[in-house]
Design an enzyme around this catalytic site. Structure first.
Site, short mmCIF file in Angstrom:
data_model
loop_
_atom_site.label_atom_id
_atom_site.label_comp_id
_atom_site.label_asym_id
_atom_site.label_seq_id
_atom_site.Cartn_x
_atom_site.Cartn_y
_atom_site.Cartn_z
N GLY A 51 0.74 -1.11 0.10
CA GLY A 51 0.02 0.00 -0.04
C GLY A 51 0.86 1.06 0.18
O GLY A 51 0.41 2.46 0.22
N ASN A 72 1.63 2.90 -2.62
CA ASN A 72 0.96 3.85 -3.64
C ASN A 72 -0.21 4.44 -2.93
O ASN A 72 -0.65 5.52 -3.11
CB ASN A 72 0.72 3.13 -4.73
CG ASN A 72 1.89 3.11 -5.67
OD1 ASN A 72 2.20 4.03 -6.30
ND2 ASN A 72 2.54 2.13 -5.89
N LEU A 87 -4.71 -7.15 -6.94
CA LEU A 87 -4.31 -8.28 -7.80
C LEU A 87 -5.51 -9.32 -8.23
O LEU A 87 -5.33 -10.11 -8.84
CB LEU A 87 -3.30 -9.46 -7.00
CG LEU A 87 -2.16 -8.57 -6.33
CD1 LEU A 87 -1.27 -9.63 -5.86
CD2 LEU A 87 -1.39 -7.76 -7.85
N LEU A 92 -8.99 -9.77 -10.59
CA LEU A 92 -9.67 -9.08 -11.71
C LEU A 92 -11.17 -8.55 -11.18
O LEU A 92 -11.68 -9.21 -10.56
CB LEU A 92 -10.16 -10.49 -12.82
CG LEU A 92 -10.69 -9.99 -14.05
CD1 LEU A 92 -9.28 -9.34 -14.76
CD2 LEU A 92 -10.95 -11.25 -14.86
N HIS A 95 0.16 -0.19 -13.73
CA HIS A 95 1.02 -1.54 -13.86
C HIS A 95 2.33 -1.21 -13.85
O HIS A 95 3.09 -0.05 -14.52
CB HIS A 95 0.71 -2.15 -15.19
CG HIS A 95 1.30 -3.40 -15.24
ND1 HIS A 95 0.97 -4.71 -14.64
CD2 HIS A 95 2.42 -3.88 -16.24
CE1 HIS A 95 1.72 -5.45 -14.92
NE2 HIS A 95 2.64 -5.29 -15.89
N ASP A 149 -4.68 -5.68 -17.59
CA ASP A 149 -3.93 -5.11 -18.06
C ASP A 149 -4.01 -4.58 -19.45
O ASP A 149 -3.16 -4.58 -20.34
CB ASP A 149 -2.63 -5.64 -17.82
CG ASP A 149 -2.09 -6.08 -16.55
OD1 ASP A 149 -2.59 -5.02 -15.71
OD2 ASP A 149 -1.53 -6.99 -16.25
C1 GAR Z 1 2.98 -1.26 -7.57
O1 GAR Z 1 4.35 -1.35 -7.98
C2 GAR Z 1 2.09 -1.48 -8.47
O2 GAR Z 1 2.40 -0.95 -9.81
C3 GAR Z 1 1.97 -3.03 -8.68
O3 GAR Z 1 2.05 -3.51 -7.39
C4 GAR Z 1 2.86 -2.58 -6.60
C5 GAR Z 1 2.21 -2.35 -5.47
O4 GAR Z 1 3.09 -1.58 -4.31
N1 GAR Z 1 0.66 -3.50 -9.31
C6 GAR Z 1 0.90 -4.64 -10.23
O5 GAR Z 1 1.80 -5.31 -10.34
C7 GAR Z 1 -0.45 -4.78 -11.05
N2 GAR Z 1 -0.34 -5.93 -12.04
P1 GAR Z 1 2.49 -0.88 -3.24
O6 GAR Z 1 1.41 -1.86 -2.55
O7 GAR Z 1 3.25 -0.70 -2.50
O8 GAR Z 1 1.64 0.27 -3.52
#
Ligand code: GAR
Length: 189
Positions: free
Chosen positions: A12, A14, A85, A87, A104, A145
């Site tokens: 989390g 982001n 993660l 769909l 992504h 995606d």
């Molecule tokens: C991020 O890098 C995001 O781009 C990726 O998961 C990570 C989550 O990090 N998403 C994917 O790979 C989707 N296919 P976070 O939980 O620290 O934000």
């Protein structure tokens, strides 16, 4: 002020960055965090940042309208997937047409699809010998995606880079650009 809900399955970072970004602005605020994992670190972040968090299971997500009802109850305008993660099911897509965005950690259409997330993506970039990677911010549809691309940003990948080094460059792009691109999308409606 628009209301955002964020779906996240893991750390989390982001989600936290987006919450912090909008807490200093009048355009929107993050109203709700939703996670499919009760042990996800995003829930601790939500608590610390005083954002309501809800955990749901697979049956609720795929075989009920409870998540859509919750989002409607909270008057959510826009949905963000940040490291989520699963769909997205048809009922949720129909409730938020063009209003669900995902990030992504690669330059789609490279290294996307089911099972391609987080560190697996960065390993694939290094194994393929790619000279660049980056982020793709895209609208969400019924296939992993493959929705319309909103924005892409790039970073060079050196032949000596490890997957961890690629991850760190890509995370920096995520923190810099994802909130800004969300804000631009929000201004469209
Ligand atoms: C991020 O890098 C995001 O781009 C990726 O998961 C990570 C989550 O990090 N998403 C994917 O790979 C989707 N296919 P976070 O939980 O620290 O934000």
């Amino acid at each position: 002020m628009k209301k955002i809900a964020i779906f996240a399955s893991g750390s989390g970072s982001n989600a936290e960055n987006i919450i912090t970004y909008f807490s200093a602005r009048n355009s929107a605020r993050v109203e709700l965090i939703l996670s499919n994992r009760s042990d996800a670190m995003v829930l601790e972040r939500a608590k610390r940042l005083q954002v309501e968090a809800v955990v749901f299971d697979r049956d609720t997500f795929y075989h009920s309208d409870r998540i859509v009802s919750l989002l409607r109850d909270r008057a959510i305008d826009y949905v963000v997937l940040a490291g989520f993660l699963w769909l997205v099911p048809a009922n949720l897509l129909a409730a938020f047409p063009d209003r669900i965005v995902n990030i992504h950690p690669a330059l789609l259409p490279r290294h996307g699809g089911k099972g391609m997330y987080g560190d697996r993506v960065h390993r694939a970039v290094v194994e393929a010998g790619d000279a660049e990677s980056g982020i793709t911010i895209h609208r969400v549809n019924e296939v992993y995606d493959s929705g319309d691309i909103v924005a892409q940003y790039r970073v060079p990948v050196m032949p000596s880079d490890t997957p961890e080094q690629v991850a760190s460059k890509v995370h920096a792009l995520e923190y810099q650009y994802f909130p800004i691109e969300i804000e631009k999308e929000l201004l469209k409606f």
